[in-house]
Design a protein around this motif. Structure first.
Motif, mmCIF file in Angstrom:
data_model
loop_
_atom_site.group_PDB
_atom_site.id
_atom_site.type_symbol
_atom_site.label_atom_id
_atom_site.label_comp_id
_atom_site.label_asym_id
_atom_site.label_seq_id
_atom_site.Cartn_x
_atom_site.Cartn_y
_atom_site.Cartn_z
ATOM 1 N N ALA A 1 1.206 -1.240 -0.041
ATOM 2 C CA ALA A 1 -0.109 -0.395 -0.259
ATOM 3 C C ALA A 1 0.704 1.286 -0.259
ATOM 4 C CB ALA A 1 -0.764 0.011 1.271
ATOM 5 N N VAL A 2 0.230 2.547 -1.246
ATOM 6 C CA VAL A 2 1.302 3.135 -0.678
ATOM 7 C C VAL A 2 -0.210 4.689 -0.661
ATOM 8 C CG1 VAL A 2 2.922 5.374 -2.268
ATOM 9 C CG2 VAL A 2 2.531 2.126 -2.771
ATOM 10 N N ALA A 3 0.753 6.104 0.024
ATOM 11 C CA ALA A 3 -0.178 7.443 0.437
ATOM 12 C C ALA A 3 0.403 8.002 0.277
ATOM 13 C CB ALA A 3 -0.487 6.898 1.890
ATOM 14 N N THR A 4 -0.220 8.372 -0.924
ATOM 15 C CA THR A 4 0.720 9.581 -0.973
ATOM 16 C C THR A 4 -0.380 11.002 -1.269
ATOM 17 O OG1 THR A 4 -0.736 10.399 -3.462
ATOM 18 C CG2 THR A 4 2.023 8.469 -3.141
ATOM 19 N N SER A 5 0.046 12.508 -1.236
ATOM 20 C CA SER A 5 -0.554 13.390 -1.572
ATOM 21 C C SER A 5 -2.019 13.105 -2.513
ATOM 22 C CB SER A 5 -0.439 14.878 -1.248
ATOM 23 O OG SER A 5 0.113 14.841 -3.357
ATOM 24 N N ASN A 6 -2.336 12.188 -3.127
ATOM 25 C CA ASN A 6 -3.107 11.600 -3.832
ATOM 26 C C ASN A 6 -3.828 10.914 -3.644
ATOM 27 O OD1 ASN A 6 -2.535 13.585 -6.092
ATOM 28 N ND2 ASN A 6 -1.324 12.576 -6.755
ATOM 29 N N GLY A 7 -4.104 10.426 -2.425
ATOM 30 C CA GLY A 7 -4.590 9.399 -2.290
ATOM 31 C C GLY A 7 -4.068 7.702 -2.031
ATOM 32 N N ILE A 8 -4.543 6.727 -1.442
ATOM 33 C CA ILE A 8 -4.324 5.442 -1.714
ATOM 34 C C ILE A 8 -3.688 4.915 -2.053
ATOM 35 C CG2 ILE A 8 -4.115 3.704 -0.009
ATOM 36 C CD1 ILE A 8 -6.045 4.766 2.037
ATOM 37 N N SER A 9 -3.060 4.047 -2.487
ATOM 38 C CA SER A 9 -2.950 3.231 -4.216
ATOM 39 C C SER A 9 -2.821 1.789 -3.222
ATOM 40 C CB SER A 9 -2.060 3.690 -5.376
ATOM 41 O OG SER A 9 -1.205 4.146 -5.055
ATOM 42 N N ILE A 10 -3.306 0.781 -3.779
ATOM 43 C CA ILE A 10 -2.700 -0.956 -3.310
ATOM 44 C C ILE A 10 -1.980 -1.560 -4.504
ATOM 45 C CG2 ILE A 10 -3.424 -3.109 -3.124
ATOM 46 C CD1 ILE A 10 -4.400 -0.593 -0.490
ATOM 47 N N TRP A 11 -0.581 -2.342 -4.879
ATOM 48 C CA TRP A 11 -0.198 -2.840 -5.936
ATOM 49 C C TRP A 11 -0.054 -3.765 -5.758
ATOM 50 C CZ3 TRP A 11 2.301 0.476 -9.777
ATOM 51 C CH2 TRP A 11 1.432 2.241 -9.638
ATOM 52 N N GLN A 12 0.277 -4.439 -6.935
ATOM 53 C CA GLN A 12 0.305 -6.181 -6.333
ATOM 54 C C GLN A 12 1.788 -6.188 -7.795
ATOM 55 O OE1 GLN A 12 -3.266 -8.785 -7.803
ATOM 56 N NE2 GLN A 12 -1.574 -9.311 -9.382
ATOM 57 N N MET A 13 1.843 -7.299 -6.725
ATOM 58 C CA MET A 13 3.640 -7.178 -7.349
ATOM 59 C C MET A 13 3.527 -8.525 -7.448
ATOM 60 S SD MET A 13 7.331 -5.941 -6.015
ATOM 61 C CE MET A 13 7.757 -6.919 -4.767
ATOM 62 N N ALA A 14 4.583 -9.079 -8.247
ATOM 63 C CA ALA A 14 5.279 -10.506 -8.574
ATOM 64 C C ALA A 14 6.032 -10.883 -7.882
ATOM 65 C CB ALA A 14 5.824 -10.788 -9.928
ATOM 66 N N SER A 15 5.843 -12.080 -7.531
ATOM 67 C CA SER A 15 7.077 -12.814 -6.376
ATOM 68 C C SER A 15 8.276 -12.967 -6.992
ATOM 69 C CB SER A 15 5.711 -14.012 -5.778
ATOM 70 O OG SER A 15 5.417 -13.351 -4.732
ATOM 71 N N ASN A 16 8.732 -13.712 -7.991
ATOM 72 C CA ASN A 16 9.071 -14.037 -8.783
ATOM 73 C C ASN A 16 9.655 -13.417 -10.069
ATOM 74 O OD1 ASN A 16 9.410 -16.158 -7.663
ATOM 75 N ND2 ASN A 16 8.018 -17.071 -8.451
ATOM 76 N N PRO A 17 11.285 -12.862 -9.902
ATOM 77 C CA PRO A 17 11.247 -11.687 -11.401
ATOM 78 C C PRO A 17 11.268 -12.568 -12.201
ATOM 79 C CG PRO A 17 13.472 -13.207 -9.882
ATOM 80 C CD PRO A 17 12.659 -13.348 -9.218
ATOM 81 N N ASP A 18 11.651 -11.451 -13.483
ATOM 82 C CA ASP A 18 11.432 -11.835 -15.069
ATOM 83 C C ASP A 18 13.273 -11.732 -15.686
ATOM 84 O OD1 ASP A 18 12.810 -9.289 -15.148
ATOM 85 O OD2 ASP A 18 10.309 -8.113 -15.923
ATOM 86 N N SER A 19 13.584 -12.058 -16.969
ATOM 87 C CA SER A 19 15.119 -12.274 -16.625
ATOM 88 C C SER A 19 15.679 -11.193 -17.327
ATOM 89 C CB SER A 19 14.686 -12.357 -18.471
ATOM 90 O OG SER A 19 14.194 -11.867 -19.003
ATOM 91 N N ASN A 20 14.865 -9.924 -16.442
ATOM 92 C CA ASN A 20 15.806 -8.579 -16.257
ATOM 93 C C ASN A 20 16.286 -8.470 -14.556
ATOM 94 O OD1 ASN A 20 15.758 -7.559 -19.105
ATOM 95 N ND2 ASN A 20 14.011 -7.461 -19.177
#
Length: 325
Positions: free
Chosen positions: A246-265
């Motif tokens: 979760a990220v809180a900024t001056s514009n509000g709250i955003s929920i981010w989904q992030m992969a558990s495993n990295p890509d080739s880079n």
């Protein structure tokens, strides 16, 4: 029926809950820290058992050390210092809280500090007002005074990008709560500063082979990369194939989904799955429950809001808690 579990001291401005020890630490505007615990488990009422002065200014944040490293707390104060205090019991002497180390101060002010418990050692990430982030580690759990500087860098994705002395008013650090031999130690960091490149939250991961920290994800779209970050919270993961932050900024709250495993880079793909506008209420503090299913936020309107997603993955406001007075 709701009931009170503790009566906090007048002037309390921050708190931290120790789930393992069932204790509460609070920081006061006069520079005092209070430690609460229950003497009668049947009543579930917490009383203040220790009060000690840590600073002449106010205590703005209290953080417990992971319980396997003993009973200790870190206190961030209004003068920009971070001091660490440990509960000591020596022979027949009464239990006392004693300072074991300190960081920062007027010339290099600490904005935030968080502990990360990797497989090999206890780590401490400190974000400073000059835009630097430093990672310290301690190898001997019995010596909380012997911290070693492991790394020092700026919150930018391009390693060639360097800034002079930045001016930052806030910073937020949140470690990945999970410890895993299959995944390296990682944390997310964001700033509220006049240097937009430092602001956007970036996930940093420790590269064991090269012994360095690398940025593996950025939690910002092109339009909001310069937004001032007020708070971050990495959710516990009890079986999801992805991470939630979760990220809180001056514009509000955003929920981010992030992969558990990295890509080739070596990058972790991210997706913004929810956004709640602030509507005049800026959020300054967030915390997930132990299951990582419910997010609690508090801000300038004085209310605590609980957020959850339904079975379809749609996030909504589940409840609002406000003072009866």
């Amino acid at each position: 029926m709701e009931k009170s579990i503790a009566t906090l001291d007048k002037g309390t401005i921050c708190s931290s809950w120790n789930y393992c020890g069932q204790r509460l630490a609070t920081g006061l505007i006069d520079g005092t820290v209070s430690i609460f615990h229950t003497t009668d488990p049947a009543s579930s009422f917490f009383t203040s058992t220790f009060n000690f002065k840590v600073n002449n200014g106010s205590v703005t944040k209290v953080v417990w050390v992971p319980p396997e490293y003993g009973d200790a707390i870190a206190c961030i104060c209004s003068d920009g210092s971070l001091s660490m205090w440990e509960e000591i019991s020596e022979d027949s002497e009464p239990v006392q809280w004693k300072q074991c180390t300190s960081f920062g101060g007027p010339l290099e002010q600490v904005l935030d500090g968080q502990f990360g418990n990797s497989i090999s050692s206890l780590k401490l990430t400190i974000a400073y007002s000059n835009g630097l982030v430093k990672v310290y580690e301690i190898l001997d759990p019995m010596e909380l005074k012997n911290w070693q500087l492991q790394a020092e860098f700026q919150n930018v994705t391009d390693p060639l990008t360097k800034f002079g002395k930045a001016t930052c008013s806030l910073a937020s650090v949140s470690w990945n709560p999970q410890r895993s031999e299959s995944r390296p130690a990682s944390f997310v960091l964001g700033y509220n500063s006049g240097t937009s490149q430092l602001n956007s939250p970036k996930v940093w991961e420790f590269d064991q082979d090269h012994q360095r920290w690398l940025p593996v994800a950025e939690l910002a779209e092109i339009s909001d990369k310069g937004d001032h970050v007020n708070a971050l919270a990495w959710a516990p993961n009890i079986g999801r194939p992805y991470e939630l932050i979760a990220v809180a900024t001056s514009n509000g709250i955003s929920i981010w989904q992030m992969a558990s495993n990295p890509d080739s880079n070596g990058r972790l793909s991210v997706e913004k799955v929810a956004m709640f506008p602030c509507n005049g209420n800026e959020v300054w503090q967030m915390e997930w429950d132990m299951s990582g299913m419910t997010l609690a936020t508090s801000g300038t309107d004085g209310r605590v809001r609980l957020w959850q997603s339904n079975l379809n993955g749609n996030w909504h406001e589940q409840a609002i808690i406000e003072s009866a007075t």
